[in-house]
Scaffold this motif. Sequence first.
Motif, short mmCIF file in Angstrom:
data_model
loop_
_atom_site.label_atom_id
_atom_site.label_comp_id
_atom_site.label_asym_id
_atom_site.label_seq_id
_atom_site.Cartn_x
_atom_site.Cartn_y
_atom_site.Cartn_z
N ALA A 33 66.98 22.84 85.67
CA ALA A 33 67.70 21.84 84.88
C ALA A 33 67.12 20.46 85.20
CB ALA A 33 69.18 21.87 85.21
N ASP A 34 66.72 19.74 84.15
CA ASP A 34 66.14 18.40 84.28
C ASP A 34 64.85 18.35 85.09
OD1 ASP A 34 68.15 17.06 82.77
OD2 ASP A 34 69.48 17.18 84.49
N LYS A 35 64.17 19.49 85.23
CA LYS A 35 62.95 19.51 86.03
C LYS A 35 61.68 19.68 85.20
CE LYS A 35 65.10 20.96 90.35
NZ LYS A 35 65.15 21.99 91.44
N LEU A 36 61.82 19.75 83.87
CA LEU A 36 60.64 19.85 83.02
C LEU A 36 60.40 18.57 82.23
CD1 LEU A 36 60.81 23.53 81.67
CD2 LEU A 36 59.70 22.63 83.73
N ASN A 37 60.91 17.47 82.74
CA ASN A 37 60.65 16.18 82.12
C ASN A 37 59.15 15.92 82.07
OD1 ASN A 37 63.39 14.82 81.72
ND2 ASN A 37 63.52 15.52 83.85
N GLY A 38 58.67 15.45 80.92
CA GLY A 38 57.26 15.18 80.75
C GLY A 38 56.48 16.34 80.16
N LYS A 39 57.11 17.52 80.09
CA LYS A 39 56.46 18.67 79.48
C LYS A 39 56.94 18.82 78.04
CE LYS A 39 55.72 21.01 83.88
NZ LYS A 39 54.36 20.43 83.98
N VAL A 40 56.23 19.63 77.26
CA VAL A 40 56.48 19.74 75.82
C VAL A 40 56.59 21.21 75.42
CG1 VAL A 40 55.52 19.31 73.52
CG2 VAL A 40 55.26 17.58 75.33
N ALA A 41 57.60 21.49 74.61
CA ALA A 41 57.75 22.83 74.03
C ALA A 41 57.84 22.71 72.52
CB ALA A 41 58.99 23.52 74.58
N VAL A 42 57.27 23.68 71.82
CA VAL A 42 57.36 23.77 70.36
C VAL A 42 58.06 25.09 70.03
CG1 VAL A 42 56.08 23.89 68.19
CG2 VAL A 42 55.24 22.44 70.06
N VAL A 43 59.06 25.03 69.16
CA VAL A 43 59.83 26.22 68.78
C VAL A 43 59.91 26.29 67.27
CG1 VAL A 43 61.96 27.52 69.10
CG2 VAL A 43 61.24 25.89 70.86
N THR A 44 59.59 27.44 66.70
CA THR A 44 59.71 27.61 65.25
C THR A 44 61.05 28.24 64.89
OG1 THR A 44 58.74 29.85 65.14
CG2 THR A 44 57.21 27.98 65.12
N GLY A 45 61.53 27.92 63.70
CA GLY A 45 62.75 28.54 63.20
C GLY A 45 64.00 28.08 63.91
N CYS A 46 64.34 26.81 63.79
CA CYS A 46 65.42 26.23 64.61
C CYS A 46 66.62 25.75 63.82
CB CYS A 46 64.86 25.08 65.44
SG CYS A 46 63.61 25.59 66.62
N SER A 47 66.85 26.31 62.65
CA SER A 47 68.01 25.88 61.87
C SER A 47 69.16 26.87 61.92
CB SER A 47 67.61 25.65 60.42
OG SER A 47 67.12 26.84 59.83
#
Length: 335
Positions: free
Chosen positions: A31-45
């Motif tokens: 929790a709160d330890k991936l600051n600065g990293k990036v994730a991309v997720v498809t199909g988010c509605s």
Amino acid sequence: MSRYTSAHINPEGPGDARPTALQIVTDNNIADKLNGKVAVVTGCSAGLGIEVVRALAVTGITLYLTARDIVKAKNTLTDKVNVSKIHFVKMDQTSLQSVREAANTILSKTHTVNILINNAGIMAIPELQLTKDGFEVQFATNHLSHFLFFGLLKPALLAATTPEFQSRVVILSAAAHRIQGLNPSGDYFFKNTQYDPWRAYAQSKCANIYMANEIERRFGARGLHATSLHPGIIVTGLSKFVSPEIRDSMLQDQALLKTFKNPEQGAATTIYAAIDKDWEGRGGKYLVNCTEAVRGPDDGYRASDTYVSHTYCPELEAQLWRDSLELVGLEETTY
């Protein structure tokens, strides 16, 4: 086996002791330890994408979320997560041009991507439909769009990987891949084969597994890993085309009903593949119930948690990769 294996031995239905996506985050203490990293997720509605985003948001990671309907996605997620680190990107996965535009939008804002989750999908379209690119719509949406999307984001995934946190691609497949493997090369769109909605779905879900396996084979040594997974049986909008006969049969199977998950539990294996320490620095496996699937019989049963003989096939995985490059217009030299 994983630390979650015992929780799946005797399921009691949605909301039982099986882990949720948020529990996976808590158990990994990120929790709160991936600051600065990036994730991309498809199909988010809708569906599982919402729960995947809810769990990832807790980590502090910056999120790029794709959806065909951006207004719907924003309205769905605004009251569930802190949107300060969320970027919404329009993407229609039946259009290769839309996929290219979405990837370009993301790359204009970030040069690194640590996690790519190919979550979007459609299931059991009753009649044969072709996209404007000429592709069978399930194969296009579930596989080819994600293949192109990965190809365009691959430099950012490779740029992001570090010895401490290697980049990951997570691809949602399904137990229905057990029904059949791929059609022969050149007949992915049912030009020479009688269309069947479940066989078309199975083919696209087998393609998801093959893509993950081939990513691992080609890029694992460079710190880019991929896994595929079956999230479980969850009642979401994905099942809107399931026939009343199949739906009634499932609802009458009391043992099967106990294996159903709620969306929070259904997103757990995705989050497990994306952030759990068990999968740091490795991939190329098909996961179920937050662990690696075991071999089962070649019975074509669409609801089993096991894999079958065609789940792993290096020769066909490589063939599909070559065919997919040609279909989406990518050069082999870029891979």
